[in-house]
Design a protein around this motif. Structure first.
Motif, PDB file in Angstrom:
ATOM      1  N   VAL A 277       3.616  -8.872 -10.975  1.00  0.00           N
ATOM      2  CA  VAL A 277       3.157  -9.425  -9.695  1.00  0.00           C
ATOM      3  C   VAL A 277       2.462  -8.313  -8.937  1.00  0.00           C
ATOM      4  O   VAL A 277       3.063  -7.285  -8.613  1.00  0.00           O
ATOM      5  N   SER A 278       1.192  -8.501  -8.670  1.00  0.00           N
ATOM      6  CA  SER A 278       0.391  -7.480  -7.995  1.00  0.00           C
ATOM      7  C   SER A 278      -0.665  -8.169  -7.157  1.00  0.00           C
ATOM      8  O   SER A 278      -1.161  -9.250  -7.514  1.00  0.00           O
ATOM      9  N   TRP A 279      -1.013  -7.546  -6.042  1.00  0.00           N
ATOM     10  CA  TRP A 279      -2.067  -8.106  -5.203  1.00  0.00           C
ATOM     11  C   TRP A 279      -3.392  -8.127  -5.944  1.00  0.00           C
ATOM     12  O   TRP A 279      -4.183  -9.068  -5.792  1.00  0.00           O
ATOM     13  N   GLY A 280      -3.668  -7.115  -6.750  1.00  0.00           N
ATOM     14  CA  GLY A 280      -4.906  -7.095  -7.514  1.00  0.00           C
ATOM     15  C   GLY A 280      -4.983  -8.241  -8.509  1.00  0.00           C
ATOM     16  O   GLY A 280      -6.039  -8.865  -8.688  1.00  0.00           O
ATOM     17  N   ILE A 281      -3.861  -8.555  -9.169  1.00  0.00           N
ATOM     18  CA  ILE A 281      -3.834  -9.666 -10.117  1.00  0.00           C
ATOM     19  C   ILE A 281      -4.062 -10.983  -9.391  1.00  0.00           C
ATOM     20  O   ILE A 281      -4.830 -11.845  -9.855  1.00  0.00           O
ATOM     21  N   ALA A 296      -5.701 -18.759  -1.201  1.00  0.00           N
ATOM     22  CA  ALA A 296      -5.101 -18.000  -2.298  1.00  0.00           C
ATOM     23  C   ALA A 296      -5.704 -16.608  -2.407  1.00  0.00           C
ATOM     24  O   ALA A 296      -5.068 -15.690  -2.927  1.00  0.00           O
ATOM     25  N   LEU A 297      -6.931 -16.447  -1.923  1.00  0.00           N
ATOM     26  CA  LEU A 297      -7.576 -15.126  -1.925  1.00  0.00           C
ATOM     27  C   LEU A 297      -7.349 -14.386  -0.611  1.00  0.00           C
ATOM     28  O   LEU A 297      -7.246 -13.156  -0.587  1.00  0.00           O
ATOM     29  N   LEU A 298      -7.249 -15.150   0.480  1.00  0.00           N
ATOM     30  CA  LEU A 298      -7.163 -14.542   1.800  1.00  0.00           C
ATOM     31  C   LEU A 298      -5.882 -13.737   1.988  1.00  0.00           C
ATOM     32  O   LEU A 298      -5.915 -12.592   2.456  1.00  0.00           O
ATOM     33  N   TRP A 299      -4.731 -14.317   1.621  1.00  0.00           N
ATOM     34  CA  TRP A 299      -3.452 -13.666   1.948  1.00  0.00           C
ATOM     35  C   TRP A 299      -3.189 -12.396   1.158  1.00  0.00           C
ATOM     36  O   TRP A 299      -2.842 -11.369   1.753  1.00  0.00           O
ATOM     37  N   PRO A 300      -3.346 -12.365  -0.164  1.00  0.00           N
ATOM     38  CA  PRO A 300      -3.144 -11.072  -0.845  1.00  0.00           C
ATOM     39  C   PRO A 300      -4.198 -10.036  -0.457  1.00  0.00           C
ATOM     40  O   PRO A 300      -3.885  -8.841  -0.353  1.00  0.00           O
ATOM     41  N   SER A 301      -5.432 -10.467  -0.188  1.00  0.00           N
ATOM     42  CA  SER A 301      -6.460  -9.528   0.261  1.00  0.00           C
ATOM     43  C   SER A 301      -6.117  -8.963   1.631  1.00  0.00           C
ATOM     44  O   SER A 301      -6.283  -7.757   1.880  1.00  0.00           O
ATOM     45  N   GLY A 302      -5.635  -9.824   2.532  1.00  0.00           N
ATOM     46  CA  GLY A 302      -5.239  -9.355   3.861  1.00  0.00           C
ATOM     47  C   GLY A 302      -4.067  -8.392   3.807  1.00  0.00           C
ATOM     48  O   GLY A 302      -4.047  -7.388   4.527  1.00  0.00           O
ATOM     49  N   ALA A 303      -3.081  -8.697   2.947  1.00  0.00           N
ATOM     50  CA  ALA A 303      -1.936  -7.792   2.808  1.00  0.00           C
ATOM     51  C   ALA A 303      -2.372  -6.432   2.278  1.00  0.00           C
ATOM     52  O   ALA A 303      -1.901  -5.381   2.739  1.00  0.00           O
ATOM     53  N   LEU A 304      -3.284  -6.428   1.310  1.00  0.00           N
ATOM     54  CA  LEU A 304      -3.795  -5.164   0.768  1.00  0.00           C
ATOM     55  C   LEU A 304      -4.546  -4.378   1.839  1.00  0.00           C
ATOM     56  O   LEU A 304      -4.351  -3.158   1.979  1.00  0.00           O
TER      57      LEU A 304
END
Length: 327
Positions: A277-281, A296-304
């Protein structure tokens, strides 16, 4: 004739400074004698602070440091115990819910495979923080040791290390990751950490080398050498404590860069791979569905982005506190 007061050895007479006298206890007199005076001799002098205590004094009053430290503390907590705010399983997916928006119990919606985006975003912090912290420690230790020894001894050792660092600086980071990590089949974080340390130590090495060269020219180092101090004592007791500040600043800022690099390599498919489990994945998996399921793209990108920004802000605050020229 007035009676003379009996002599009390525990009492002393102190001048008031205006022609009069006042009766003081012995403990008070000692306090007056031991209290340092200011430059004008009229008031108590503030106790001198060291570089580190002075830096901590400034950091506690810096809102940028406090905000970034709170964000990083929150990331560390959820990295250690993600179940505190996300009790679901990040590997549990239901294709019937693919690309669905937010609903009760799933505030971030679902990705293209029907996995809960909120749960995966929270659990993805563990990988990013782990890679960033361990990579930074490895880079800082290796770069500081090599650069410090080169700066202290100089000569052939310094010349050889300088040419080696030039070679590593010439290697493109992303291209080097594509070449080196593509032949490794391990699905753990260690190949990514090893790659970051391999290409990251030259920067810290040059910073440490310059700091040691500057520190070893100070008078206190020359005095210690004249008194017979060994090289190891000079390095560990006199030079290292006064040369480590720039290394800490650069390493703190670089930590956010290493987290971003791990996400980039995972996005390209050569870093961490599923079922990790990774933000990049997650960003890579959500990119083809960005029009239908942008959440689905917004939240992991925002967390990163928030994580990288927090570490960069922390590094800037530490730099301002440790650099006397910026005050």
């Amino acid at each position: 004739m007035p009676e003379q007061e009996p002599y009390e050895p525990e009492r002393v007479i102190a001048g008031t400074g205006m022609g009069g006298q006042m009766d003081l206890g012995a403990s008070e007199a000692v306090t007056l004698e031991k209290t340092p005076r200011g430059p004008d001799g009229t008031g108590p002098q503030e106790k001198a602070r060291s570089l580190w205590s002075d830096a901590w004094h400034d950091l506690r009053r810096n809102p940028v440091f406090l905000l970034s430290a709170l964000v990083i503390l929150f990331l560390v907590v959820i990295s250690v115990r993600p179940s505190l705010i996300a009790s679901g399983n990040p590997l549990h997916c239901d294709l019937a819910l693919a690309q669905e928006g937010s609903r009760s119990g799933h505030p971030f919606g679902f990705n293209g495979q029907g996995c809960d985006v909120y749960t995966r975003t929270v659990h993805g912090a563990r990988t990013s923080v782990l890679v960033g912290v361990l990579s930074t420690l490895g880079v800082a230790v290796l770069g500081s040791v090599l650069g410090g020894l080169a700066g202290f001894f100089g000569g052939v050792w310094d010349a050889v290390l300088s040419r080696v660092t030039d070679i590593f600086f010439a290697i493109p980071v992303v291209l080097g990751g594509l070449v080196l990590l593509s032949v490794i089949t391990s699905n753990t974080v260690w190949p990514v950490i090893g790659f970051i340390v391999l290409l990251g130590w030259p920067q810290i090495s040059r910073i440490a080398r310059g700091s040691v060269i500057t520190a070893k020219q100070n008078d206190y180092v020359q005095a210690a050498r004249a008194l017979g101090a060994t090289n190891s004592r000079l390095l560990l007791r006199h030079i290292a404590p006064n040369a480590v500040a720039p290394v800490i600043v650069v390493a703190t800022i670089a930590l956010g860069t290493y987290i971003s690099l791990e996400a980039t390599l995972s996005f390209l498919g050569v870093g961490l791979k599923p079922p990790s489990v990774s933000w990049g994945i997650d960003i890579s998996a959500a990119a083809p569905y960005v029009r239908n399921a942008p959440h689905a793209l917004l939240w992991p990108s925002g967390a990163l982005a928030i994580t990288v920004l927090a570490f960069i802000m922390l590094g800037d605050a530490v730099r301002d506190a440790l650099d006397p020229k910026l005050r």
